[in-house]
Scaffold this motif. Structure first.
Motif, short mmCIF file in Angstrom:
data_model
loop_
_atom_site.label_atom_id
_atom_site.label_comp_id
_atom_site.label_asym_id
_atom_site.label_seq_id
_atom_site.Cartn_x
_atom_site.Cartn_y
_atom_site.Cartn_z
N LEU A 1 24.34 39.03 93.95
CA LEU A 1 23.80 37.61 93.97
C LEU A 1 22.44 37.68 94.51
CD1 LEU A 1 24.25 34.73 92.96
CD2 LEU A 1 25.20 34.26 95.20
N CYS A 2 22.12 38.57 95.23
CA CYS A 2 20.98 38.74 96.07
C CYS A 2 19.72 38.66 94.96
CB CYS A 2 20.70 39.85 96.96
SG CYS A 2 19.30 40.10 97.87
N MET B 1 16.38 29.43 93.21
CA MET B 1 17.10 29.38 94.24
C MET B 1 16.83 30.80 94.79
SD MET B 1 18.94 26.67 94.56
CE MET B 1 20.62 27.34 95.54
N VAL B 2 16.93 31.09 96.21
CA VAL B 2 16.83 32.37 96.69
C VAL B 2 17.91 32.79 97.44
CG1 VAL B 2 15.35 33.88 98.00
CG2 VAL B 2 14.21 32.01 96.63
N TYR B 3 18.39 33.82 97.14
CA TYR B 3 19.93 34.09 97.68
C TYR B 3 19.35 35.79 98.62
CZ TYR B 3 22.21 30.59 95.67
OH TYR B 3 22.74 29.40 95.39
N PRO B 4 19.31 35.72 99.69
CA PRO B 4 18.97 37.01 100.43
C PRO B 4 20.16 37.93 100.41
CG PRO B 4 19.57 35.35 102.08
CD PRO B 4 19.73 34.64 100.65
N PRO B 5 19.95 38.98 100.94
CA PRO B 5 20.95 39.79 101.37
C PRO B 5 22.16 39.33 102.47
CG PRO B 5 18.91 41.01 101.65
CD PRO B 5 18.70 39.68 101.60
N PRO B 6 23.16 39.95 102.40
CA PRO B 6 24.35 39.12 103.21
C PRO B 6 23.87 39.16 104.53
CG PRO B 6 25.25 40.93 101.76
CD PRO B 6 23.87 41.06 101.42
N SER B 7 23.23 40.18 105.24
CA SER B 7 22.97 40.10 106.66
C SER B 7 21.74 38.85 107.01
CB SER B 7 22.47 41.26 107.26
OG SER B 7 21.08 41.63 106.36
N LEU C 1 30.70 29.61 89.17
CA LEU C 1 29.73 30.23 88.27
C LEU C 1 30.30 31.28 87.97
CD1 LEU C 1 26.49 29.28 90.54
CD2 LEU C 1 27.33 27.95 88.28
N LEU C 2 29.87 31.91 86.82
CA LEU C 2 30.02 33.40 86.42
C LEU C 2 28.81 34.09 86.09
CD1 LEU C 2 32.78 32.86 83.45
CD2 LEU C 2 33.15 33.80 85.91
N LEU C 3 28.93 35.35 86.69
CA LEU C 3 27.74 36.11 86.48
C LEU C 3 27.64 36.99 85.04
CD1 LEU C 3 27.49 37.97 90.06
CD2 LEU C 3 25.65 36.93 89.05
N GLY C 4 26.64 37.17 84.29
CA GLY C 4 26.66 37.83 83.25
C GLY C 4 25.26 38.56 82.81
N GLU C 5 25.31 39.32 81.71
CA GLU C 5 24.16 39.97 81.42
C GLU C 5 23.84 41.04 82.30
OE1 GLU C 5 22.86 40.06 78.15
OE2 GLU C 5 24.33 38.62 77.61
N LYS C 6 24.64 41.84 82.83
CA LYS C 6 24.40 42.59 84.01
C LYS C 6 23.66 41.97 85.27
CE LYS C 6 23.97 46.62 80.92
NZ LYS C 6 23.13 47.71 80.42
N ASP C 7 24.28 40.95 85.48
CA ASP C 7 24.24 40.06 86.79
C ASP C 7 22.57 39.54 86.74
OD1 ASP C 7 26.34 41.02 87.59
OD2 ASP C 7 25.54 42.35 89.14
N GLN C 8 22.21 39.34 85.36
CA GLN C 8 20.92 38.43 85.45
C GLN C 8 20.87 37.28 84.86
OE1 GLN C 8 17.82 40.42 85.81
NE2 GLN C 8 19.47 41.76 86.53
N PRO D 1 14.15 40.41 91.61
CA PRO D 1 15.16 41.12 92.02
C PRO D 1 15.20 40.78 93.75
CG PRO D 1 13.58 42.61 91.92
CD PRO D 1 12.88 41.32 91.31
N CYS D 2 16.24 41.48 94.40
CA CYS D 2 16.61 41.37 95.62
C CYS D 2 15.29 41.59 96.40
CB CYS D 2 17.58 42.07 96.15
SG CYS D 2 18.38 41.79 97.74
N ARG D 3 14.92 40.68 97.29
CA ARG D 3 13.39 40.83 97.89
C ARG D 3 13.53 42.09 99.06
NH1 ARG D 3 13.45 34.98 101.36
NH2 ARG D 3 14.98 35.69 102.67
N GLU D 4 14.63 42.52 99.45
CA GLU D 4 14.62 43.61 100.39
C GLU D 4 16.03 44.42 100.36
OE1 GLU D 4 15.25 40.96 104.18
OE2 GLU D 4 14.64 42.86 104.58
N ILE D 5 16.04 45.38 100.77
CA ILE D 5 17.50 46.26 100.79
C ILE D 5 18.11 45.99 102.21
CG2 ILE D 5 18.42 48.57 100.88
CD1 ILE D 5 16.47 49.40 98.70
N GLU D 6 19.22 45.63 102.22
CA GLU D 6 19.82 45.28 103.68
C GLU D 6 20.09 46.67 104.24
OE1 GLU D 6 24.20 43.45 105.24
OE2 GLU D 6 23.80 43.86 103.09
#
Length: 366
Positions: free
Chosen positions: A268-269, A289-295, A330-337, A360-365
């Protein structure tokens, strides 16, 4: 109705095992061959790993076995120890109830596992010692001959000489646990030798064989009391281990679910553009909507009260001021796009959500 069902799926993870069914669950998983912490871990991964989908959340290192995080590893051997003790006590209780002495001995022959269990079950040694004594002290069936005239006298004499059954070093059950069959037999023989004359008629019993009187005492006093005591102890141990296994199982499930959710949150990130359609007024609203890495979820503002990702399904719960609660399914689709689904809140509005990932995710956790 469909929306409510979808939300319910999120709130009740499919691998949740309710306490009422836990005994049945334990009964189907017998770790009889396990006799070490290492074997316990291997047994757990083989027996429970697939249902918990652990292979999908454990770190993989090429062809080597998956490494176990400490948060998971610390629960595996204790759980299998509780499971093995639960099976041991259940089997012994069944054998005692059925009076199957050979079966009791077969159970007690599991020496390697029993020695392993004793290290974490402090009261197991005394219980098994008493079970062993009970199994080996079974007298023959009562004779069809007239009962010994000294049987009742001998029993009364033993009760007077050794009135305590538990709680003292000289009690019957302490003797049975510490000295076993030889100790009990010696006390019985010595007591027979010291049985006083009755009403001054003779100095010694007329019969030379003490076996009928000893067997009478064993059948009517020692074995019923010792068996009742050991059954109570085994049952308490079984219940305690079932409770501990349930607590440990919940901890393992929580760890597994959290890891799965973290993996889902990584999917989701990123930055999403949402189109929200309100069925109440048929209006559309666009938002980012901005979803960060889990941490990094603790830095979100506003922050969802809960985010659960199970497979392609996403559940988000928001708790706003003045008691406003909104839930999104919600449901993720189109290779999470893409994200698509519905929302509902306690003010009445409900509608659909369509999301498109724009960054894409703004940083790698780390």
């Amino acid at each position: 109705m469909a929306q409510a069902f979808l939300i319910l799926v999120f709130l009740a993870w499919p691998h949740v095992l309710w306490a009422a069914d836990f005994a049945d669950f334990l009964q189907d998983k017998d770790p009889r061959v396990v006799a070490s912490d290492k074997a316990a871990t291997a047994f757990f991964l083989k027996t429970f790993g697939p249902s918990l989908e652990l292979s999908g959340v454990l770190p993989q290192h090429g062809r080597t076995p998956p490494s176990l995080p400490k948060e998971l590893r610390q629960h595996l051997s204790p759980f299998v120890t509780n499971l093995a003790t639960w099976h041991l006590t259940r089997d012994l209780l069944t054998a005692l109830a059925q009076g199957k002495t050979p079966l009791i001995q077969t159970i007690l022959d599991q020496q390697r596992q029993i020695e392993w269990l004793k290290r974490t079950q402090p009261d197991l040694s005394d219980l098994l010692a008493l079970v062993k004594t009970i199994a080996r002290l079974q007298p023959p069936a009562p004779s069809t001959q007239p009962p010994s005239p000294y049987g009742a006298v001998f029993t009364q004499f033993l009760h007077e000489q050794y009135p305590d059954w538990t709680g003292t070093p000289d009690s019957w059950l302490t003797l049975a646990q510490t000295q076993g069959v030889p100790g009990v037999q010696k006390r019985l023989r010595d007591s027979w030798e010291h049985l006083p004359a009755q009403d001054g008629r003779h100095e010694k019993p007329l019969e030379n064989d003490p076996a009928p009187s000893i067997n009478l005492f064993l059948r009517q006093s020692f074995l019923p009391i010792a068996t009742a005591h050991v059954k109570a102890g085994l049952f308490q141990l079984q219940v305690r281990n079932e409770q501990q296994a349930w607590t440990t199982w919940q901890a393992i499930q929580t760890w597994s679910n959290n890891r799965k959710n973290e993996q889902g949150l990584r999917r989701l990130c990123g930055t999403w553009q949402w189109l929200i359609h309100n069925h109440q007024n048929h209006g559309d609203h666009k938002t980012i909507m901005v979803y960060p890495p889990p941490s990094q979820y603790h830095r979100m503002d506003p922050r969802p009260a809960a985010v659960r990702v199970r497979g392609d399904t996403v559940y988000i719960r928001w708790e706003f001021p003045r008691g406003i609660i909104q839930e999104e399914s919600l449901l993720l689709g189109e290779k999470d796009q893409l994200l698509s689904g519905t929302f509902v809140n306690n003010l009445g509005p409900n509608g659909t959500i369509t999301g498109r990932r724009i960054k894409p995710c703004r940083e790698i956790e780390r």
